[in-house]
Design an enzyme around this catalytic site. Structure first.
Site, PDB file in Angstrom:
ATOM      1  N   LYS A 187       0.864  -1.182   0.000  1.00  0.00           N
ATOM      2  CA  LYS A 187       0.000   0.000   0.000  1.00  0.00           C
ATOM      3  C   LYS A 187       0.898   1.229   0.000  1.00  0.00           C
ATOM      4  CE  LYS A 187      -2.053   2.999   1.724  1.00  0.00           C
ATOM      5  NZ  LYS A 187      -2.053   4.443   1.286  1.00  0.00           N
ATOM      6  N   GLU A 262       9.601   1.322  10.685  1.00  0.00           N
ATOM      7  CA  GLU A 262      10.754   2.143  10.314  1.00  0.00           C
ATOM      8  C   GLU A 262      10.259   3.590  10.265  1.00  0.00           C
ATOM      9  OE1 GLU A 262      13.335   2.879   6.339  1.00  0.00           O
ATOM     10  OE2 GLU A 262      13.069   0.775   6.909  1.00  0.00           O
ATOM     11  N   CYS A 296      14.320   9.972   6.226  1.00  0.00           N
ATOM     12  CA  CYS A 296      14.176   9.638   7.641  1.00  0.00           C
ATOM     13  C   CYS A 296      15.491   9.804   8.395  1.00  0.00           C
ATOM     14  CB  CYS A 296      13.645   8.214   7.803  1.00  0.00           C
ATOM     15  SG  CYS A 296      14.633   6.952   6.991  1.00  0.00           S
ATOM     16  N   GLU A 395      10.311  16.480  14.043  1.00  0.00           N
ATOM     17  CA  GLU A 395      10.811  16.079  12.729  1.00  0.00           C
ATOM     18  C   GLU A 395      10.224  17.001  11.667  1.00  0.00           C
ATOM     19  OE1 GLU A 395      11.710  12.075  10.197  1.00  0.00           O
ATOM     20  OE2 GLU A 395       9.775  12.187  11.212  1.00  0.00           O
TER      21      GLU A 395
END
Length: 503
Positions: A187, A262, A296, A395
């Site tokens: 997905k 993750e 990331c 972040e």
């Protein structure tokens, strides 16, 4: 120069047969839900649309994957490896079309997309070699048995991937799972599904069973939720943000199935006064401005020892002003826009918050050649903040770095660990002893010395703390995508005494 949809027509026709939908058992199925519109990140203009897959297509994909997994495991391990290797070859053959499609959809510079397509082909070749090397073992037990430990696939893996590196994360998550004998329902992000659809079609062309790699193009709230609830799904791997990860992990816990997460980070890039400063400046730019900071592992906190802090920030600001921004499809472009209007608003808001907290925002001026309605964020250094500021703790996922001074080694390690995250980090120093001490002291799943950001499919990757759990590459990934079975074989001449009587 900047025209919405300027390459999609050709690449969609070449790779997708002119259709955008879900790849289910070898067919591209139109969605059953609401239309999903994609915008050109470079211009902000409408680019293309498709229909959300919806729950019905999602359920069909999960059921088909379960059937395909049985057909996959009926092949020899060597044959599975040959077919995955063939998939890598097809990715190489279609590399330029895949790179252009990715660049247009995600706004990533074409040169970066070309490099990532090559890495996905390399992943296929790496994992192809593991198919016939997943071995069991025997355990000597004191009960007159031979115990065989088998490694067996989980079954159907649901892989949910993000918008920042669509094809790369597709390969990163799908390929080890199928090498371990699983089927995968992928997905992708609703914002960037196109190269994942192409991957699913190339898998069929490579000879993988129809349904082994299903691609469901749709929204998380509809298609994604239906997949999470599908009884065929035996494991979930997710790459994305912490809020979504918490919901997914909760669903997996309720269903008692495992998940690999993750997630993101606020990785510290630590520069000591004895470092090679020009090399560290170049590395710091790569750490935060590559892919417009949408990584990331981005080095979004720049910790610089106080004696060289001001000079280093000036050097980095001067160098960053030379970064070439432009059309992502221009091979000379070094940085493009962020991928979505939503992300543009998020990044811009955090820059404004940093300035409100007292930061000096050092950024190159906006080039007149860039479309004003695109999702452009200039490479930005926020100087003068503390490690407790919002820009240092949140972040940002954009080309924005918070520069923070430190006094000594102990403070550098303390600051590096003073966030909930633990994904990555780096140290720049000419002292070998200090490099080892800092690498040992910083809690992070990946750490670099006098460099930044290198990863490889053969090396385990994952995070500590709020950066997730589990490892998605290297041999460790094979442990995640398989489960052990103990087979007890009676080898004694006479059965061991116990309950029960012979007739």
């Amino acid at each position: 120069m900047f025209q919405a949809g300027r390459v999609l027509e050709a690449e969609v026709a070449w790779l997708l047969g002119g259709r955008i939908g879900s790849v289910v058992e070898g067919e591209v199925l139109a969605g059953q839900g609401a239309p999903v519109g994609l915008e050109d990140p470079a211009t902000g203009l409408p680019m293309i649309s498709y229909a959300d897959a919806g729950a019905g297509v999602a359920r069909q994909a999960a059921a088909g994957a379960a059937r395909a997994q049985l057909a996959w495991m009926a092949l020899s391990a060597a044959e599975r490896g040959r077919r995955i290797w063939a998939l890598g070859g097809l990715i190489r053959q279609n590399a330029e079309a895949l790179a252009r499609l990715e660049s247009a959809n995600a706004g990533k510079p074409l040169r970066d997309c070309r490099a990532q397509v090559a890495r996905v082909a390399e992943m296929a070749e790496y994992w192809a070699g593991w198919c016939d090397k997943i071995e069991g073992r025997t355990v000597p037990v004191p009960s007159g048995h031979t115990v065989i430990i088998r490694r067996e696939p989980m079954g159907v893996v649901l892989a949910i991937t993000p918008w920042n590196a669509p094809l790369f994360t597709c390969g990163w998550n799908v390929l080890p799972a199928i090498a371990a004998g699983n089927a995968v329902v992928l997905k992708p992000s609703e914002y960037t599904p196109l190269t994942s659809i192409a991957f699913g079609l190339l898998a069929i062309e490579a000879g993988l069973p129809r349904g082994l790699v299903q691609v469901v193009a749709g929204l998380g709230a509809t298609s994604g939720e239906a997949l999470l609830a599908a009884p065929e799904v035996a494991m979930v791997t997710f790459v994305g943000g912490a809020a979504s990860a918490a919901r997914i992990a909760g669903t997996c816990a309720a269903r008692m199935i495992p998940c690999v997460l993750e997630l993101g980070g606020k990785s510290a890039n630590i520069v000591f006064a004895d470092a090679d400063l020009p090399a560290a400046v170049q590395g710091a730019q790569q750490a935060i401005f590559a892919s417009s900071g949408q990584s990331c592992v981005a080095g979004s906190r720049l910790l610089v020892q106080r004696p060289v802090h001001d000079r280093f920030v000036e050097m980095m600001a001067a160098a960053s002003a030379k970064i070439r921004l432009g059309d992502p499809l221009d091979g000379a472009t070094e940085a493009g826009p962020v991928a979505t209007a939503r992300q543009f608003a998020h990044v811009s808001g955090l820059v404004a918050a940093g300035v409100a907290e007292g930061a000096a925002a050092l950024a190159a001026p906006r080039p007149e050649a860039l479309p004003r309605d695109g999702f452009w964020v200039m490479p930005t250094i926020l100087a003068g903040l503390t490690n407790e500021s919002s820009a240092a703790q949140t972040e940002i996922f954009g080309p924005v770095v918070a520069a923070i001074p430190f006094e000594d080694e102990a403070e550098a390690v303390r600051l590096a660990n003073a966030t909930p995250y633990g994904l990555a980090g780096a140290v720049w120093t000419q002292s070998l002893g200090r490099a080892h001490r800092v690498a040992a002291g910083v809690r992070a799943g990946s750490f670099w010395v006098n460099g930044y950001g290198t990863i490889h499919v053969s090396v385990p990757f994952g995070g500590f703390g709020a950066s997730g759990h589990g490892r998605s590459s290297g041999q460790e990934a094979l442990a995640a995508y398989t489960q052990s079975k103990a087979v007890w074989v009676e080898t004694a001449e006479q059965p061991a005494l116990g309950f029960g009587h012979r007739p």
